[in-house]
Design a protein around this motif. Structure first.
Motif, PDB file in Angstrom:
ATOM      1  N   GLY A  28       0.816  -1.204   0.000  1.00  5.34           N
ATOM      2  CA  GLY A  28       0.000   0.000   0.000  1.00  5.34           C
ATOM      3  C   GLY A  28       0.850   1.255   0.000  1.00  5.34           C
ATOM      4  N   TRP A  29       0.227   2.338  -0.427  1.00  3.28           N
ATOM      5  CA  TRP A  29       0.901   3.637  -0.470  1.00  3.28           C
ATOM      6  C   TRP A  29      -0.138   4.717  -0.183  1.00  3.28           C
ATOM      7  CZ3 TRP A  29       5.783   5.564  -0.911  1.00  3.28           C
ATOM      8  CH2 TRP A  29       5.912   6.920  -1.216  1.00  3.28           C
ATOM      9  N   SER A  30       0.224   5.672   0.657  1.00  2.00           N
ATOM     10  CA  SER A  30      -0.674   6.789   0.938  1.00  2.00           C
ATOM     11  C   SER A  30       0.145   8.067   1.065  1.00  2.00           C
ATOM     12  CB  SER A  30      -1.464   6.542   2.228  1.00  2.00           C
ATOM     13  OG  SER A  30      -0.592   6.473   3.336  1.00  2.00           O
ATOM     14  N   ASP A  31      -0.473   9.174   0.667  1.00  2.00           N
ATOM     15  CA  ASP A  31       0.259  10.431   0.727  1.00  2.00           C
ATOM     16  C   ASP A  31      -0.740  11.588   0.673  1.00  2.00           C
ATOM     17  OD1 ASP A  31       2.364  12.144   0.938  1.00  2.00           O
ATOM     18  OD2 ASP A  31       3.271  11.645  -0.995  1.00  2.00           O
ATOM     19  N   LYS A  32      -0.229  12.757   0.914  1.00  2.00           N
ATOM     20  CA  LYS A  32      -1.028  13.975   0.864  1.00  2.00           C
ATOM     21  C   LYS A  32      -0.243  15.053   0.148  1.00  2.00           C
ATOM     22  CE  LYS A  32      -3.216  17.468   3.788  1.00  2.00           C
ATOM     23  NZ  LYS A  32      -3.501  17.914   5.168  1.00  2.00           N
ATOM     24  N   ILE A  33      -0.902  15.682  -0.813  1.00  2.00           N
ATOM     25  CA  ILE A  33      -0.308  16.802  -1.535  1.00  2.00           C
ATOM     26  C   ILE A  33      -1.254  17.981  -1.381  1.00  2.00           C
ATOM     27  CG2 ILE A  33       0.550  17.631  -3.749  1.00  2.00           C
ATOM     28  CD1 ILE A  33       0.851  14.701  -4.599  1.00  2.00           C
ATOM     29  N   ASN A  34      -0.903  18.885  -0.516  1.00  2.00           N
ATOM     30  CA  ASN A  34      -1.791  20.000  -0.180  1.00  2.00           C
ATOM     31  C   ASN A  34      -3.150  19.460   0.285  1.00  2.00           C
ATOM     32  OD1 ASN A  34       0.208  21.901  -0.872  1.00  2.00           O
ATOM     33  ND2 ASN A  34      -0.365  21.774  -3.030  1.00  2.00           N
ATOM     34  N   ASP A  35      -4.228  19.806  -0.410  1.00  2.00           N
ATOM     35  CA  ASP A  35      -5.550  19.323  -0.009  1.00  2.00           C
ATOM     36  C   ASP A  35      -5.909  17.976  -0.631  1.00  2.00           C
ATOM     37  OD1 ASP A  35      -6.077  21.552   1.542  1.00  2.00           O
ATOM     38  OD2 ASP A  35      -6.898  22.680  -0.165  1.00  2.00           O
ATOM     39  N   PHE A  36      -5.035  17.438  -1.422  1.00  2.00           N
ATOM     40  CA  PHE A  36      -5.312  16.181  -2.113  1.00  2.00           C
ATOM     41  C   PHE A  36      -4.664  15.033  -1.348  1.00  2.00           C
ATOM     42  CE2 PHE A  36      -4.399  12.920  -5.330  1.00  2.00           C
ATOM     43  CZ  PHE A  36      -5.670  12.755  -5.877  1.00  2.00           C
ATOM     44  N   GLN A  37      -5.504  14.119  -0.834  1.00  2.00           N
ATOM     45  CA  GLN A  37      -5.031  12.946  -0.129  1.00  2.00           C
ATOM     46  C   GLN A  37      -5.424  11.714  -0.934  1.00  2.00           C
ATOM     47  OE1 GLN A  37      -7.146  13.458   3.541  1.00  2.00           O
ATOM     48  NE2 GLN A  37      -5.514  14.654   4.474  1.00  2.00           N
ATOM     49  N   TYR A  38      -4.539  10.734  -0.982  1.00  2.00           N
ATOM     50  CA  TYR A  38      -4.846   9.549  -1.765  1.00  2.00           C
ATOM     51  C   TYR A  38      -4.187   8.323  -1.137  1.00  2.00           C
ATOM     52  CZ  TYR A  38      -0.105   9.793  -3.680  1.00  2.00           C
ATOM     53  OH  TYR A  38       1.249   9.814  -3.824  1.00  2.00           O
ATOM     54  N   TYR A  39      -4.713   7.176  -1.511  1.00  2.00           N
ATOM     55  CA  TYR A  39      -4.116   5.922  -1.080  1.00  2.00           C
ATOM     56  C   TYR A  39      -4.395   4.863  -2.143  1.00  2.00           C
ATOM     57  CZ  TYR A  39      -8.693   3.976   0.071  1.00  2.00           C
ATOM     58  OH  TYR A  39      -9.979   3.507  -0.008  1.00  2.00           O
ATOM     59  N   ILE A  40      -3.571   3.849  -2.145  1.00  2.00           N
ATOM     60  CA  ILE A  40      -3.798   2.661  -2.963  1.00  2.00           C
ATOM     61  C   ILE A  40      -3.213   1.482  -2.214  1.00  2.00           C
ATOM     62  CG2 ILE A  40      -1.694   3.104  -4.308  1.00  2.00           C
ATOM     63  CD1 ILE A  40      -3.092   1.618  -6.645  1.00  2.00           C
ATOM     64  N   SER A  41      -3.987   0.447  -2.070  1.00  2.00           N
ATOM     65  CA  SER A  41      -3.505  -0.770  -1.433  1.00  2.00           C
ATOM     66  C   SER A  41      -3.956  -1.960  -2.251  1.00  2.00           C
ATOM     67  CB  SER A  41      -4.019  -0.879   0.013  1.00  2.00           C
ATOM     68  OG  SER A  41      -5.434  -0.993   0.034  1.00  2.00           O
ATOM     69  N   GLY A  42      -3.163  -2.996  -2.238  1.00  2.00           N
ATOM     70  CA  GLY A  42      -3.490  -4.174  -3.019  1.00  2.00           C
ATOM     71  C   GLY A  42      -3.029  -5.436  -2.333  1.00  2.00           C
ATOM     72  N   ASN A  43      -3.606  -6.540  -2.741  1.00  2.00           N
ATOM     73  CA  ASN A  43      -3.192  -7.832  -2.204  1.00  2.00           C
ATOM     74  C   ASN A  43      -3.250  -8.869  -3.316  1.00  2.00           C
ATOM     75  OD1 ASN A  43      -5.937  -9.464  -1.874  1.00  2.00           O
ATOM     76  ND2 ASN A  43      -6.320  -7.375  -1.167  1.00  2.00           N
ATOM     77  N   PHE A  44      -2.410  -9.860  -3.163  1.00  2.00           N
ATOM     78  CA  PHE A  44      -2.240 -10.907  -4.174  1.00  2.00           C
ATOM     79  C   PHE A  44      -2.040 -12.217  -3.444  1.00  2.00           C
ATOM     80  CE2 PHE A  44       0.705 -13.674  -6.367  1.00  2.00           C
ATOM     81  CZ  PHE A  44       0.264 -13.708  -7.681  1.00  2.00           C
ATOM     82  N   SER A  45      -2.795 -13.250  -3.809  1.00  2.00           N
ATOM     83  CA  SER A  45      -2.684 -14.541  -3.131  1.00  2.00           C
ATOM     84  C   SER A  45      -2.576 -15.654  -4.165  1.00  2.00           C
ATOM     85  CB  SER A  45      -3.904 -14.793  -2.242  1.00  2.00           C
ATOM     86  OG  SER A  45      -4.078 -13.765  -1.296  1.00  2.00           O
ATOM     87  N   LEU A  46      -1.677 -16.571  -3.909  1.00  2.00           N
ATOM     88  CA  LEU A  46      -1.514 -17.765  -4.723  1.00  2.00           C
ATOM     89  C   LEU A  46      -1.709 -18.957  -3.801  1.00  2.00           C
ATOM     90  CD1 LEU A  46      -0.780 -18.480  -7.677  1.00  2.00           C
ATOM     91  CD2 LEU A  46       1.562 -18.840  -6.888  1.00  2.00           C
ATOM     92  N   SER A  47      -2.783 -19.718  -4.037  1.00  2.00           N
ATOM     93  CA  SER A  47      -3.174 -20.787  -3.120  1.00  2.00           C
ATOM     94  C   SER A  47      -3.131 -22.130  -3.840  1.00  2.00           C
ATOM     95  CB  SER A  47      -4.590 -20.525  -2.585  1.00  2.00           C
ATOM     96  OG  SER A  47      -5.028 -21.567  -1.752  1.00  2.00           O
ATOM     97  N   ASP A  48      -2.316 -23.042  -3.323  1.00  2.00           N
ATOM     98  CA  ASP A  48      -2.153 -24.359  -3.925  1.00  2.00           C
ATOM     99  C   ASP A  48      -2.617 -25.421  -2.930  1.00  2.00           C
ATOM    100  OD1 ASP A  48      -1.549 -26.229  -5.807  1.00  2.00           O
ATOM    101  OD2 ASP A  48       0.622 -26.162  -5.508  1.00  2.00           O
ATOM    102  N   SER A  49      -3.030 -26.563  -3.446  1.00  2.00           N
ATOM    103  CA  SER A  49      -3.463 -27.664  -2.588  1.00  2.00           C
ATOM    104  C   SER A  49      -3.077 -28.982  -3.235  1.00  2.00           C
ATOM    105  CB  SER A  49      -4.970 -27.618  -2.338  1.00  2.00           C
ATOM    106  OG  SER A  49      -5.687 -27.837  -3.535  1.00  2.00           O
TER     107      SER A  49
END
Length: 965
Positions: free
Chosen positions: A712-733
């Protein structure tokens, strides 16, 4: 010297300089006020929320101001400095377990009736699938690292359905993945757990109210595409000719269907259009009240939800025959300081769920849609009676409108009482706690269904007289009410713990005893099931640099044989905060770096109901006497030799990192779970002994492994705030042992292959000449039939030529959550998807003219093999009824179920500190959100999660307003 702070009972205290001997604490301000001074309000309000929620036994968590995120950093939905864990809270820097976390506020952006739907795509390792859109049954279900997890609400395993609650009640969701995080659950520790923590009261004094009203439109994502009567009749004639039989529809019939000149004798009805609506309403209203004073704090919530179904209704009824779902929820969470050291928490929850359906049954109607072609019968005859005939005597319109209704009323609730005393007056750092919870569940079925008649019209060609042939019998409407389930759960817990810090080293220990007593009465009374567990946890931290943690439990279940009811479940973990080392560059790009590993033994009780005891059960009748009168009898039960619990040996290795002044986060986990003593049916039993494969024993062995990434990444630029987060899963059986018989060929074996593999024949194109093969044994191929690979080369296609044909690759699933805010605007998006996911299509939703040749046919069936389309055909030739060669499970019918979906989006605008007349509004928020908005998939026949024949998945577009006072 650095300032240090403590959070205690929701307030921030200055404890002095690091290393100072000053033991006094100076209360500064409620943490909600400190937030505004230290950070931007949005960031730290969520940051401190888990500590304020006080689900944990550890009430005090220390922070160093130098480690807080940089001022103005926008929060990540999956990040907090303190995580609610099992029976306690853990600071992120000291967390050794493999856990996933989500702030509850993220769930409110999805207009879903079940919070499991809102969790989809948000947490690595948690795979959720929404397989139905039916109101009241549209919640997502799935697995955690390949298994079905236990769900706890406020630390207590709940027997009532936990997912159908108001998302605004939730403070956070913690997913416990490895052995160390669940070891204290004893015989319920193997499959992982999901911990839902509900909200506590606001820290600011006074009463705070917020009201949310939202309403929206629900539309089906995709309906199947049936053939028109003309196309159906044409294709049916072709199928008959293919089978060597004469066509039944004349050219005059075809013209009547095509031109609609005889709607009674040659009907053309799209039943999906006639009995289902294109859109239905959705609405929810929520009132929350929270506040605090010197001695207490509280959170009270009232919630009402109403979701209508797709069935059309008629004014001839005074009641609803539509499917629908209404839900009423009350929650009250109250925390009271009874004295300086003694506190009490009382949580009360009540819920009523009303689920309405046509008397014929929702799923029965959708099954009938697959079996009823467009030309089956007219909806109504000229005299107003329902159309029907000997082949189709159960009119679809009658099923949806004139079959009455049924209503299932689910009433449940619980009360939790928690008493906790700080024992610092006896020994500093010592506490004791007791919990008592009572759950009551009552399910009631109201049956107001009724039978109806159908009629086939006949016109005498000589006289022109009209007569009607009746099918079925009209009967009085049922009027019964039956309690189908009663359930009582009593949960008791006694816990004590000790926390001690010295010279930067911290010891945190806890001992807990719990008794979970559950009584279920359905059609027959049962003796209660009890889980009894003695558990402990010890964590030792050396200068926040090295962490060692051990958890263990001794737990049992009374449904197992005496002398073999209890087991021991230990787990241990270590963690290394590399950023605390002297050699670590404190001013570098990486801010924190932690390595961790856990290993443990877990258990899962699958005892049945005293299944180890041989007993007699009711059986079919016996015939005696000259008249062969039947008398009921009994017989021995099929043996279920379940004498022990399932066992899991679980390993997890992970790494956590924060970087770029804490604006970025990254975590990775590798896990390997070896499961043994799984309950399976014996594969080597002999049918000659009368049991076949019905003998059930603890024999199975499976292996689950995988890789999980979160960033994930989050930041603020003056009045603009943003974030992005992600997840990835590889499941074997992998199946390690399943007691399968000794097969003559290796490709037939399930051992060593995926647990959920698909098995069948391998299709190898189409037959091009009569008598050509290979085709299934005993069948004579004709052009257009499927051809199969003869794997053993014996010239015969039979069970020896079946192998794995799907789900052989590890399942890959992922999610991305992104959003921004600018001034008063905010936008959030949730994208999720899956790959390496196969589905097999069979039955009347895929194959034409099933149900002995009376079934429906579909648009995709027009792509069948014909001599003219031999080189481009996507389907085999059509037949009437089931074709024993073509309509069987083979690789030809396996499709990729991969997809990418815009699962959720929300756009909002907020007004702060406004007045409506004399009423001061602290915040007014207007929002527009949606669920299942856009799906991209190579599978086009239906939604890739909801296959034909199911209630279609719904796309919801919803708008609302929230007012806070």
């Amino acid at each position: 010297m650095k300032n240090t702070y403590d959070i205690y009972n929701g307030f921030l205290y200055l404890t002095g300089r690091s290393g100072s001997k000053d033991a006094g604490k100076k209360r500064l301000l409620p943490n909600s006020c400190i937030m505004r001074q230290l950070l931007c309000a949005a960031a730290l309000s969520a940051l401190m929320q888990p500590a304020a929620a006080q689900v944990a036994h550890r009430d005090t968590v220390s922070y160093n101001t130098d480690t807080l995120p940089a001022a103005g950093a926008y929060r990540l939905p999956n990040y907090a400095p303190v995580y609610p864990a099992l029976y306690r809270q853990d600071a992120e820097s000291k967390t050794v377990e493999a856990i996933g976390f989500l702030k509850g506020e993220s769930l409110g952006s999805a207009p879903a009736t079940f919070i499991s739907t809102g969790l989809t795509g948000r947490i690595a390792g948690l795979y959720l699938q929404q397989s139905s859109g039916e109101p009241g049954n549209d919640g997502a279900s799935g697995t955690l690292r390949g298994r079905s997890p236990l769900v706890l609400v406020d630390g207590i395993p709940r027997t009532l359905p936990p997912w159908s609650i108001n998302p605004e009640e939730i403070a956070s969701v913690t997913v416990l993945k490895d052995a160390l995080s669940t070891a204290m659950l004893g015989m319920r520790s193997m499959n992982g757990a999901i911990l839902i923590t509900t909200r506590k009261g606001e820290q600011q004094r006074g009463l705070h109210l917020d009201f949310t009203a939202q309403t929206g439109i629900s539309t089906p994502v995709k309906f199947p595409e049936p053939l028109s009567a003309y196309s159906y009749a044409n294709l049916y004639n072709e199928a008959l000719v293919n089978d060597g039989r004469p066509p039944v529809y004349t050219q005059a019939d075809l013209d009547a269907y095509k031109n609609h000149t005889d709607p009674l004798g040659h009907p053309d009805i799209n039943w999906y259009d006639k009995i289902l609506k294109e859109q239905t309403p959705f609405s929810r209203y929520t009132l929350n009240a929270e506040g605090a004073n010197k001695a207490m704090r509280y959170f009270v919530s009232l919630d009402y939800l109403n979701q209508k179904g797709l069935f059309r209704e008629s004014d001839i009824n005074t009641y609803s025959t539509n499917s629908g779902y209404q839900r009423y929820i009350f929650r009250s969470n109250v925390d009271v300081n009874l004295s300086r050291r003694l506190s009490m928490s009382l949580n009360v929850f009540g819920r009523i769920r009303d689920q309405n359906a046509p008397g014929a049954g929702t799923q029965s109607i959708f099954d009938a849609l697959l079996a009823t072609p467009a030309n089956a019968y007219p909806i109504q005859n000229p005299d107003g009676s329902l159309g029907g005939n000997i082949n189709y005597s159960n009119n679809l319109y009658g099923q949806s409108i004139m079959s009455g209704y049924t209503q299932d009323v689910f009433s449940d609730g619980y009360a939790d009482l928690v008493l906790k005393r700080n024992m610092d007056d006896v020994l500093k750092g010592w506490w004791v706690k007791g919990t008592l919870s009572y759950v009551l569940t009552l399910y009631q079925n109201i049956d107001r269904s009724k039978a109806f008649e159908t009629f086939q019209m006949h016109i005498d060609p000589a006289t022109g007289d009209t007569t009607y042939q009746r099918f079925g019998t009209k009967a009085e409407q049922n009027n019964t009410s039956t309690v189908t389930r009663r359930e009582h759960q009593i949960y008791a817990e006694a816990a004590t713990g000790y926390t001690h810090s010295r010279n930067g080293n911290t010891l945190d220990a806890m001992l807990l005893y719990s008794l979970d007593h559950n009584t279920i009465n359905t059609t027959a009374s049962q003796l209660p099931e009890s889980f009894e567990t003695l558990a402990g946890n010890v964590q030792y931290s050396i200068r926040d640099k090295y962490i060692v943690q051990v958890s263990a439990s001794y737990g049992g279940n009374n449904y197992y044989p005496k002398g073999n009811r209890f087991g021991f479940f230990p787990a241990a973990g270590i963690g290394w905060n590399i950023d605390k080392e002297n050699f670590f560059n404190k001013d570098g790009f990486i801010n924190t770096l932690k390595l961790r590993a856990t290993y443990g033994l877990t258990g899962n009780a699958v005892a049945g109901y005293y299944d180890y005891i041989d007993h007699y059960v009711g059986a079919g009748g016996y015939y005696f006497g000259a008249s062969a009168a039947s008398q009921s009898g009994i017989t021995e039960n099929q043996p279920r030799d379940i004498t022990t619990w399932e066992k899991g040996e679980k390993l997890d290795v992970g790494m956590d990192m924060r970087f770029a002044e804490n604006r970025g986060a990254f975590s990775v986990d590798y896990y390997r779970n070896r499961l043994t003593d799984l309950v399976i049916s014996r594969g080597k039993s002999s049918a000659a002994l009368g049991y076949g494969n019905s003998i059930v024993r603890n024999l199975g062995k499976d292996l689950y492994s995988g890789l999980e990434l979160s960033a994930g990444w989050s930041d603020k630029i003056n009045d603009f705030q943003y974030y992005i987060s992600g997840n990835f899963s590889l499941s074997d059986s992998k199946v390690l042992f399943n007691d399968e018989p000794a097969y003559p060929y290796s490709w037939m074996e399930r051992t060593g292959r995926a647990v959920n593999g698909i098995y069948g024949y391998v299709a190898d194109g189409f037959v091009t000449q009569a008598e050509e093969g290979p085709v299934v044994e005993g069948y004579r191929g004709v052009p257009g039939d499927l051809r199969y690979r003869d794997l053993n080369g014996d010239g015969i296609i039979n069970q020896y030529d079946q192998q794995a044909i799907g789900n052989e690759k590890p399942l890959l699933f992922y999610g991305a959550d992104l959003g921004f805010s600018w001034k008063h605007f905010s936008l959030s998006l949730l994208i999720q998807g899956a790959a390496h996911r196969d589905i097999v299509l069979t039955g009347p939703g895929e194959w034409a003219f099933q149900n002995d040749g009376k079934g429906q046919a579909w648009q995709h069936n027009l792509d069948r093999w014909t001599p003219a389309t031999a080189s481009t055909a996507a389907y085999p030739r059509v037949s009437v009824g089931t074709n024993v060669n073509n309509d069987i499970v083979s690789s030809f019918w396996v499709r990729t179920g991969s997809y990418v979906r815009l699962k959720n989006a929300e756009l909002a605008y907020s007004f702060d500190d406004i007045r409506l007349g004399k009423i001061k509004v602290s915040r007014l928020r207007i929002f527009l959100n949606g669920l299942n908005l856009l799906t991209i998939s190579p599978f086009k026949q239906s939604d890739p999660e909801t296959l034909p024949g199911s209630y279609p998945l719904q796309r919801i577009v919803n708008g609302g307003i929230t007012v806070k006072f």
